[in-house]
Scaffold this motif. Structure first.
Motif, PDB file in Angstrom:
ATOM      1  N   THR A   3     -10.283 -34.609-103.338  1.00  0.00           N
ATOM      2  CA  THR A   3      -9.880 -34.292-101.964  1.00  0.00           C
ATOM      3  C   THR A   3      -8.372 -34.111-101.859  1.00  0.00           C
ATOM      4  O   THR A   3      -7.893 -33.196-101.177  1.00  0.00           O
ATOM      5  CB  THR A   3     -10.345 -35.397-101.004  1.00  0.00           C
ATOM      6  OG1 THR A   3     -11.769 -35.526-101.100  1.00  0.00           O
ATOM      7  CG2 THR A   3      -9.978 -35.057 -99.570  1.00  0.00           C
ATOM      8  N   PHE A  25      -7.497 -30.815-103.372  1.00  0.00           N
ATOM      9  CA  PHE A  25      -7.949 -29.768-102.443  1.00  0.00           C
ATOM     10  C   PHE A  25      -6.950 -29.599-101.300  1.00  0.00           C
ATOM     11  O   PHE A  25      -6.545 -28.477-100.960  1.00  0.00           O
ATOM     12  CB  PHE A  25      -9.333 -30.133-101.909  1.00  0.00           C
ATOM     13  CG  PHE A  25      -9.776 -29.307-100.740  1.00  0.00           C
ATOM     14  CD1 PHE A  25     -10.044 -27.957-100.886  1.00  0.00           C
ATOM     15  CD2 PHE A  25      -9.935 -29.882 -99.483  1.00  0.00           C
ATOM     16  CE1 PHE A  25     -10.455 -27.184 -99.800  1.00  0.00           C
ATOM     17  CE2 PHE A  25     -10.345 -29.128 -98.399  1.00  0.00           C
ATOM     18  CZ  PHE A  25     -10.601 -27.775 -98.557  1.00  0.00           C
ATOM     19  N   ILE A  47      -4.569 -26.344-100.289  1.00  0.00           N
ATOM     20  CA  ILE A  47      -4.539 -25.742 -98.960  1.00  0.00           C
ATOM     21  C   ILE A  47      -3.103 -25.693 -98.426  1.00  0.00           C
ATOM     22  O   ILE A  47      -2.645 -24.662 -97.909  1.00  0.00           O
ATOM     23  CB  ILE A  47      -5.426 -26.542 -97.982  1.00  0.00           C
ATOM     24  CG1 ILE A  47      -6.893 -26.501 -98.422  1.00  0.00           C
ATOM     25  CG2 ILE A  47      -5.281 -26.014 -96.560  1.00  0.00           C
ATOM     26  CD1 ILE A  47      -7.527 -25.143 -98.373  1.00  0.00           C
ATOM     27  N   THR A  73     -11.850 -23.580-100.926  1.00  0.00           N
ATOM     28  CA  THR A  73     -12.804 -24.380-100.149  1.00  0.00           C
ATOM     29  C   THR A  73     -14.200 -24.314-100.752  1.00  0.00           C
ATOM     30  O   THR A  73     -14.923 -25.313-100.781  1.00  0.00           O
ATOM     31  CB  THR A  73     -12.840 -23.887 -98.687  1.00  0.00           C
ATOM     32  OG1 THR A  73     -11.518 -23.927 -98.142  1.00  0.00           O
ATOM     33  CG2 THR A  73     -13.744 -24.771 -97.847  1.00  0.00           C
ATOM     34  N   THR A  74     -14.578 -23.143-101.248  1.00  0.00           N
ATOM     35  CA  THR A  74     -15.893 -22.983-101.871  1.00  0.00           C
ATOM     36  C   THR A  74     -16.048 -23.902-103.074  1.00  0.00           C
ATOM     37  O   THR A  74     -17.071 -24.579-103.229  1.00  0.00           O
ATOM     38  CB  THR A  74     -16.098 -21.518-102.301  1.00  0.00           C
ATOM     39  OG1 THR A  74     -16.114 -20.675-101.136  1.00  0.00           O
ATOM     40  CG2 THR A  74     -17.411 -21.356-103.061  1.00  0.00           C
ATOM     41  N   TYR A  83     -14.433 -26.655-103.740  1.00  0.00           N
ATOM     42  CA  TYR A  83     -14.460 -28.053-103.283  1.00  0.00           C
ATOM     43  C   TYR A  83     -15.822 -28.403-102.696  1.00  0.00           C
ATOM     44  O   TYR A  83     -16.383 -29.474-102.970  1.00  0.00           O
ATOM     45  CB  TYR A  83     -13.367 -28.258-102.236  1.00  0.00           C
ATOM     46  CG  TYR A  83     -13.335 -29.650-101.641  1.00  0.00           C
ATOM     47  CD1 TYR A  83     -12.923 -30.741-102.389  1.00  0.00           C
ATOM     48  CD2 TYR A  83     -13.723 -29.865-100.316  1.00  0.00           C
ATOM     49  CE1 TYR A  83     -12.887 -32.022-101.849  1.00  0.00           C
ATOM     50  CE2 TYR A  83     -13.689 -31.138 -99.762  1.00  0.00           C
ATOM     51  CZ  TYR A  83     -13.272 -32.204-100.530  1.00  0.00           C
ATOM     52  OH  TYR A  83     -13.248 -33.468 -99.986  1.00  0.00           O
TER      53      TYR A  83
END
Length: 424
Positions: free
Chosen positions: A54, A57, A61, A88-89, A91
């Protein structure tokens, strides 16, 4: 682990394993899988969200948004949104597999392969437009592919994409076979040899993409080299010999006569330097070409700048002259070329994932030998880093599933659990 309906899981998996099927114009990989994956992911977010994944990720971003703010003059909002969607995909797929105890078996793999290869055979030999409308590309292209000597695209965008899908399914099949401890190690290797040879032959026959076939062959050979036993050497020699015999027979019976794959292999033997003039050369050297482009665009990457440079790249078979611009042929390397030093979070993802993959080398009690991690890492490099859509969900699912499922098998997660979703 979350308990979920098996039918809904099947729908999610089908949307992930058939990513080219859809109706959105202008893109190859369709976002259909998102509509089925999102509900499962949001349900999972309340159960288990890995902290390290996370944080990486969120860092990715933040970096993309920062790049858009700093270099807004050279990129569009579509550029930033495309990469945000890709990150995002990956993750979401990780969260999905992490929270659902899915056990994929050979029957599901055979089902997926039967769909791709079956549709491809029908398009190639009987009805070129068979199910062509499921893929958002002009249906008339299938006739052009056939007339030009190229193979079938089946349920993908083009023949090379079909070859990559078959390669990815071969990797998943090898994982499923090698972790099956109910068979002896030699039996598992024999099954792997037969399955890989058949898929190689079908890829060459149906997809007829010289590049995709060469990638697939290298993956299979790397698998057997990673075992490196006397019988393995025999299997490697036998595999190469059988492939040559198979294609010689096809050539003699005019099955492959005039096809692009035949032309590429003849060119490789007769005039290898001429291969650099072929479009496939850009795929083979996509990583060095992308890095070479940074010499012209600088450390902050190309973004979407329209600048074009006359560039030259040295290769073992001669100099490759090309026009360097902000486009390449995808893969994780695309992030490096377009974002430059701002691609650090994505390189961090690659590094952390590679470390997890190499841990598989210590799972000799599961796979029967200690080199399986090297095989998986090479397969990831050649199929996901080298070229193609970075957002390709079938590829990310295969490799993330192998890593996380191996941990479950090694930790002794009970496969008779009420939360188990068997897809076999």
């Amino acid at each position: 682990m979350l308990k979920v309906n098996k039918f809904f899981t099947l729908i999610v998996l089908i949307s992930l394993f058939f990513p080219y099927v859809g109706f959105v114009s202008g893109i190859d990989v369709q976002p259909l899988f998102v509509f089925f994956l999102l509900p499962s992911v949001f349900l999972a977010l309340s159960v288990s969200v890995p902290l390290k994944a996370t944080l990486v990720f969120l860092l990715s971003i933040f970096t993309l948004i920062l790049y858009g703010l700093v270099f807004g003059y050279s990129v569009t909002s579509k550029f930033i949104l495309t990469y945000l969607f890709a990150v995002t995909t990956v993750y979401f797929i990780y969260i999905y597999i992490k929270n659902y105890n899915i056990d994929i078996g050979l029957k599901f793999v055979f089902f997926v392969l039967s769909c791709y290869i079956g549709v491809g055979l029908v398009q190639l030999f009987f009805m070129p437009e068979f199910l062509a409308g499921l893929v958002h590309r002009d249906s008339a292209v299938v006739h052009i592919l056939k007339e030009s000597g190229r193979g079938a695209r089946s349920l993908t965008g083009e023949p090379s994409h079909l070859g990559k899908v078959i390669t990815l399914m071969n990797v998943l099949m090898l994982y499923i076979i090698m972790k099956e401890n109910s068979y002896g190690f030699s039996s598992r290797l024999n099954m792997s040899f037969v399955a890989s040879f058949l898929l190689l032959a079908l890829s060459g026959l149906v997809a007829r993409s010289a590049y995709a076939f060469a990638v697939h062959l290298s993956v299979v050979l790397f698998f057997f080299v990673s075992v490196m036993k006397a019988k393995t050497v025999i299997r490697i020699i036998s595999s190469i010999s059988l492939m040559f015999i198979f294609f010689i027979l096809l050539h003699l019976f005019d099955v492959m006569s005039g096809t692009r794959i035949e032309a590429m292999f003849l060119l490789a033997f007769n005039n290898p330097e001429a291969l650099l003039q072929q479009g496939a050369a850009r795929r083979v050297f996509n990583i060095p070409l992308s890095l070479n482009n940074l010499r012209y665009f600088g450390i902050f990457g190309s973004g979407e700048r329209e600048s074009v440079y006359n560039a030259v790249l040295w290769t073992p078979i001669g100099d490759l002259s090309y026009f360097a611009n902000y486009r390449n042929l995808g893969g994780l390397i695309e992030f490096v070329m377009r974002l430059g030093v701002f691609s650090f979070p994505f390189l961090l993802v690659f590094l952390l994932f590679s470390i997890r993959v190499l841990r598989l080398n210590s799972f000799s009690d599961l796979f029967g030998y200690s080199g399986f991690g090297f095989f998986v890492l090479y397969s990831f490099l050649i199929t996901m880093v080298q070229d193609g859509p970075f957002v390709l969900p079938i590829g990310w699912f295969v490799f993330i599933y192998i890593v996380l499922d191996s941990d479950r098998e090694r930790c002794g997660l009970p496969r008779n659990s009420g939360h188990l979703i068997k897809m076999n």
